[in-house]
Design a protein around this motif. Structure first.
Motif, PDB file in Angstrom:
ATOM      1  N   LEU A   1      56.742   7.121  50.506  1.00 56.73           N
ATOM      2  CA  LEU A   1      56.374   7.581  51.680  1.00 56.73           C
ATOM      3  C   LEU A   1      55.152   6.892  52.148  1.00 56.73           C
ATOM      4  CD1 LEU A   1      57.121  11.511  51.109  1.00 56.73           C
ATOM      5  CD2 LEU A   1      58.435   9.754  52.416  1.00 56.73           C
ATOM      6  N   VAL A   2      54.540   6.341  51.108  1.00 52.77           N
ATOM      7  CA  VAL A   2      53.144   5.764  51.539  1.00 52.77           C
ATOM      8  C   VAL A   2      53.120   4.215  51.129  1.00 52.77           C
ATOM      9  CG1 VAL A   2      50.531   5.886  50.852  1.00 52.77           C
ATOM     10  CG2 VAL A   2      51.873   7.968  51.112  1.00 52.77           C
ATOM     11  N   ASP A   3      52.858   3.350  52.246  1.00 58.24           N
ATOM     12  CA  ASP A   3      52.568   1.940  52.169  1.00 58.24           C
ATOM     13  C   ASP A   3      51.737   1.579  50.870  1.00 58.24           C
ATOM     14  OD1 ASP A   3      54.388   1.712  54.088  1.00 58.24           O
ATOM     15  OD2 ASP A   3      52.804   1.178  55.565  1.00 58.24           O
ATOM     16  N   LYS A   4      52.191   0.570  50.131  1.00 57.99           N
ATOM     17  CA  LYS A   4      51.523   0.070  48.746  1.00 57.99           C
ATOM     18  C   LYS A   4      50.056  -0.029  48.963  1.00 57.99           C
ATOM     19  CE  LYS A   4      51.996  -2.990  44.931  1.00 57.99           C
ATOM     20  NZ  LYS A   4      52.756  -4.276  44.583  1.00 57.99           N
ATOM     21  N   GLN A   5      49.656  -0.450  50.332  1.00 59.90           N
ATOM     22  CA  GLN A   5      47.975  -0.991  50.412  1.00 59.90           C
ATOM     23  C   GLN A   5      47.288   0.373  50.825  1.00 59.90           C
ATOM     24  OE1 GLN A   5      47.703  -2.059  54.601  1.00 59.90           O
ATOM     25  NE2 GLN A   5      49.578  -1.270  55.116  1.00 59.90           N
ATOM     26  N   HIS A   6      48.043   1.401  50.652  1.00 61.34           N
ATOM     27  CA  HIS A   6      47.190   2.736  50.948  1.00 61.34           C
ATOM     28  C   HIS A   6      47.187   3.610  49.526  1.00 61.34           C
ATOM     29  CE1 HIS A   6      46.831   2.210  55.102  1.00 61.34           C
ATOM     30  NE2 HIS A   6      48.267   2.139  55.251  1.00 61.34           N
ATOM     31  N   ARG A   7      47.576   2.914  48.306  1.00 63.19           N
ATOM     32  CA  ARG A   7      47.716   3.546  47.201  1.00 63.19           C
ATOM     33  C   ARG A   7      47.441   2.542  46.104  1.00 63.19           C
ATOM     34  NH1 ARG A   7      52.985   2.214  45.578  1.00 63.19           N
ATOM     35  NH2 ARG A   7      54.153   1.745  47.244  1.00 63.19           N
ATOM     36  N   PRO A   8      46.216   1.692  46.142  1.00 62.79           N
ATOM     37  CA  PRO A   8      46.060   0.909  45.099  1.00 62.79           C
ATOM     38  C   PRO A   8      46.016   1.323  43.529  1.00 62.79           C
ATOM     39  CG  PRO A   8      44.114   1.261  46.387  1.00 62.79           C
ATOM     40  CD  PRO A   8      45.150   2.126  47.112  1.00 62.79           C
TER      41      PRO A   8
ATOM     42  N   LEU B   1      47.318  14.276  30.385  1.00 71.44           N
ATOM     43  CA  LEU B   1      46.796  13.446  31.412  1.00 71.44           C
ATOM     44  C   LEU B   1      47.973  13.377  32.470  1.00 71.44           C
ATOM     45  CD1 LEU B   1      44.363  10.990  29.873  1.00 71.44           C
ATOM     46  CD2 LEU B   1      43.821  13.161  30.634  1.00 71.44           C
ATOM     47  N   ARG B   2      48.489  14.260  32.914  1.00 69.14           N
ATOM     48  CA  ARG B   2      49.470  14.049  34.067  1.00 69.14           C
ATOM     49  C   ARG B   2      48.984  13.721  35.225  1.00 69.14           C
ATOM     50  NH1 ARG B   2      54.246  16.008  31.903  1.00 69.14           N
ATOM     51  NH2 ARG B   2      55.103  16.042  33.874  1.00 69.14           N
ATOM     52  N   PRO B   3      49.981  12.989  36.103  1.00 69.46           N
ATOM     53  CA  PRO B   3      49.316  12.533  37.442  1.00 69.46           C
ATOM     54  C   PRO B   3      48.436  13.843  38.078  1.00 69.46           C
ATOM     55  CG  PRO B   3      51.488  12.133  37.194  1.00 69.46           C
ATOM     56  CD  PRO B   3      51.340  12.717  35.950  1.00 69.46           C
ATOM     57  N   TYR B   4      47.417  13.527  38.507  1.00 70.33           N
ATOM     58  CA  TYR B   4      46.454  14.466  39.239  1.00 70.33           C
ATOM     59  C   TYR B   4      47.221  15.261  40.203  1.00 70.33           C
ATOM     60  CZ  TYR B   4      43.038  11.506  36.739  1.00 70.33           C
ATOM     61  OH  TYR B   4      42.454  10.862  36.045  1.00 70.33           O
ATOM     62  N   ASN B   5      46.428  16.453  40.633  1.00 67.68           N
ATOM     63  CA  ASN B   5      47.185  17.147  41.802  1.00 67.68           C
ATOM     64  C   ASN B   5      46.663  16.656  43.248  1.00 67.68           C
ATOM     65  OD1 ASN B   5      46.592  19.479  39.230  1.00 67.68           O
ATOM     66  ND2 ASN B   5      48.506  19.713  40.436  1.00 67.68           N
ATOM     67  N   ALA B   6      45.663  15.653  43.035  1.00 66.68           N
ATOM     68  CA  ALA B   6      45.213  15.208  44.261  1.00 66.68           C
ATOM     69  C   ALA B   6      45.635  13.459  44.502  1.00 66.68           C
ATOM     70  CB  ALA B   6      43.908  15.525  44.604  1.00 66.68           C
ATOM     71  N   ALA B   7      45.918  12.977  45.416  1.00 66.42           N
ATOM     72  CA  ALA B   7      45.828  11.469  45.426  1.00 66.42           C
ATOM     73  C   ALA B   7      44.529  10.856  45.444  1.00 66.42           C
ATOM     74  CB  ALA B   7      46.524  11.177  46.870  1.00 66.42           C
ATOM     75  N   LYS B   8      44.631   9.873  44.679  1.00 67.88           N
ATOM     76  CA  LYS B   8      43.311   9.214  44.078  1.00 67.88           C
ATOM     77  C   LYS B   8      42.576   8.485  45.613  1.00 67.88           C
ATOM     78  CE  LYS B   8      40.783   6.678  40.734  1.00 67.88           C
ATOM     79  NZ  LYS B   8      40.820   6.271  39.463  1.00 67.88           N
ATOM     80  N   ASP B   9      43.528   7.811  46.275  1.00 66.32           N
ATOM     81  CA  ASP B   9      43.171   6.835  47.519  1.00 66.32           C
ATOM     82  C   ASP B   9      43.217   7.528  48.699  1.00 66.32           C
ATOM     83  OD1 ASP B   9      42.910   4.645  45.674  1.00 66.32           O
ATOM     84  OD2 ASP B   9      44.909   4.752  45.249  1.00 66.32           O
ATOM     85  N   ILE B  10      43.650   8.872  49.014  1.00 67.68           N
ATOM     86  CA  ILE B  10      44.041   9.570  50.154  1.00 67.68           C
ATOM     87  C   ILE B  10      43.340  10.787  50.026  1.00 67.68           C
ATOM     88  CG2 ILE B  10      45.671  10.314  51.636  1.00 67.68           C
ATOM     89  CD1 ILE B  10      47.466   8.006  50.799  1.00 67.68           C
ATOM     90  N   SER B  11      42.464  11.192  51.014  1.00 65.07           N
ATOM     91  CA  SER B  11      41.615  12.280  50.697  1.00 65.07           C
ATOM     92  C   SER B  11      42.081  13.630  51.099  1.00 65.07           C
ATOM     93  CB  SER B  11      40.381  12.085  51.672  1.00 65.07           C
ATOM     94  OG  SER B  11      40.832  12.177  53.370  1.00 65.07           O
TER      95      SER B  11
END
Length: 487
Positions: free
Chosen positions: A286-293, A445-455
């Motif tokens: 759903l999110v283009d690669k450039q927005h989730r480095p 250390l499962r994936p976080y509940n908030a996206a690191k690159d999207i606020s």
């Protein structure tokens, strides 16, 4: 003007988040690609036979009830739980057996038949698993994690050191159970999180507390009634629900999601967005690669998948509500599943027959939900697998050797394999629980509940914290909703 939250996916995590936010003044729009909500927890009907596809074993009923109570409603108006005091029959290759029960003295009697040492150590075992559960409840279950900094807490660090992260679940069980058959039954708890007891941390021994102290439950009318109850409450509160509507893209601007684009060419804007689905597949879709480095699938080990047969029978069979048939060497099965990436040649077979508790779900004969652990799909998309009908017939062969007359009494059946699970639920390589917990880092250390690159993007469901299993998924939704409300 009310703030607007958009939730992608109507599983239990998405529903619990929707209810919490809507009940506290937000306007919520929930988008679900399938016709029904509940994710894997949905009903399958074959004639007069009704099945729960999703979790057949329910623990922690208070978690589901609290979602309703916190919204100011009476949980009894939405679903009712029935405790199964003697809940699982474990049957071994030598035809010996014992029952799991939440009645302590009954459990001691059961263990005494196979393992006098275990019967003597059982109360010590209960104390240990209660301690594991208490630590997890206090420090892990009700937290969200947005970055590594959230782990920099002295109480949390102390708790992590005390939940036996360096001991395997099997090694933990060896302290209390000498007989290998008894350990096989307790080790099966690792499969509840899609992992192997020979590598996963002893932390998950806490499941023993849930099943053997708190108890195993069944939802009257079928466990899918939990999802239907959440749906009923969400609608009553005013959640906008769009089913048969798949999100195809999340539009990003200045490191924020500004809109969800659907397959019906809708553009739905919002202040906060929650992704309830397998983030391993859905975030990159759903999110283009450039927005989730910072997002990567490198070194990800998927959990096990499942091969399921839902068999509508014309008669009643000699089965308990939860019934497990173990093969000669369950340890070898885990090696085959995780190391060899193939089905066990003598697998453990789990059968849920909910008609043993509620005959109205299957009035004309039993409803057998048969599950065998399956390896996740290979990363190689050209992988060739055995046809489902071949695997089904092999399972029927094994059950008939155990004395169950399946073929002579089956009216109809449906099979579900890892490929189907991957397609219907966007599950990463067909896995049931996202990332396996065979490695220590994947447990804590499962994936976080908030996206690191999207606020303004949050994650709920089994592939994020606190983990797999229906109560944990519900908690993830409630936890994220609280995080959003706290600003």
């Amino acid at each position: 003007m009310k703030k607007h939250a958009v939730i992608i996916g109507g599983g239990l995590g998405g529903l619990s988040a929707a209810i919490k936010l809507q009940a506290t003044g937000w306007q919520v729009t929930l988008l679900e690609k399938n016709n029904d909500v509940g994710g894997k927890l949905h009903e399958v009907v074959i004639g007069s036979h009704h099945f729960d596809f999703g979790p057949n074993t329910i623990t922690m009923p208070h978690v589901f009830r609290e979602v309703v109570q916190d919204a100011g409603e009476n949980p009894d108006d939405y679903f009712t739980f029935e405790k199964l005091d003697v809940h699982t029959k474990n049957v071994f290759a030598d035809r010996s057996s014992f029952y799991f029960s939440s009645e302590k003295e009954r459990m001691k009697e059961e263990l005494l038949k196979l393992d006098p040492f275990a019967a003597d150590k059982y109360e010590d075992y209960l104390m240990e698993v209660e301690n594991l559960y208490s630590l997890a409840r206090q420090h892990f279950f009700h937290r969200t994690f947005s970055s590594w900094k959230d782990y920099l807490s002295l109480p949390l660090a102390k708790a992590m050191a005390r939940v036996k992260p360096l001991t395997t679940l099997d090694a933990f069980h060896q302290q209390f159970f000498k007989d290998a058959r008894v350990r096989y039954a307790f080790n099966r708890y690792a499969t509840y999180i899609g992992s192997s007891p020979y590598t996963t941390p002893a932390t998950f021994g806490l499941i023993g507390h849930l099943e053997l102290v708190d108890g195993v439950y069944f939802t009257r009318g079928g466990n899918h009634r939990i999802a239907l109850g959440f749906l009923k409450l969400a609608k009553k509160l005013g959640v906008t629900l769009l089913t048969n509507t798949e999100v195809t893209k999340l539009e990003v601007k200045d490191q924020r999601i500004v809109a969800a684009i659907t397959d019906k060419e809708q553009r739905i804007t919002g202040d906060k967005f929650i992704l309830n689905g397998d983030l391993l597949t859905q975030f990159p879709r759903l999110v283009d690669k450039q927005h989730r480095p910072h997002f990567s699938l490198k070194h990800v080990q998927p959990s096990i998948s499942a091969f399921v047969i839902m068999a509508a029978m014309k008669t009643r069979l000699d089965l308990h509500h939860h019934h497990v048939f173990f093969g000669e060497n369950p340890k070898r099965e885990f090696t085959q599943l995780f190391d060899d990436q193939k089905f066990g040649d003598d697998p453990t077979i789990y059968i849920c027959t909910s008609s043993k508790t509620d005959e109205t779900l299957s009035p004309d004969g039993d409803n057998l939900f048969i599950l065998v652990n399956a390896p996740p799909l290979s990363a190689d998309l050209n992988e060739k697998r055995e046809p489902s009908f071949v695997i089904k017939e092999r399972i029927y062969d094994q059950l008939e050797k155990r004395g169950l007359a399946i073929r002579d009494n089956v009216v109809n059946d449906i099979t579900v394999d890892p490929t189907t699970i991957a397609a219907k639920f966007h599950a990463f390589r067909g896995s049931l629980y996202g990332i396996a917990s065979n490695r220590k880092r994947d447990t804590f250390l499962r994936p976080y509940n908030a996206a690191k690159d999207i606020s303004n993007l949050y994650f709920v469901g089994g592939s994020t914290h606190p983990g797999g299993g229906s109560p944990m998924v519900v908690l993830s939704g409630s936890n994220v909703a609280r995080k959003i409300l706290s600003g």
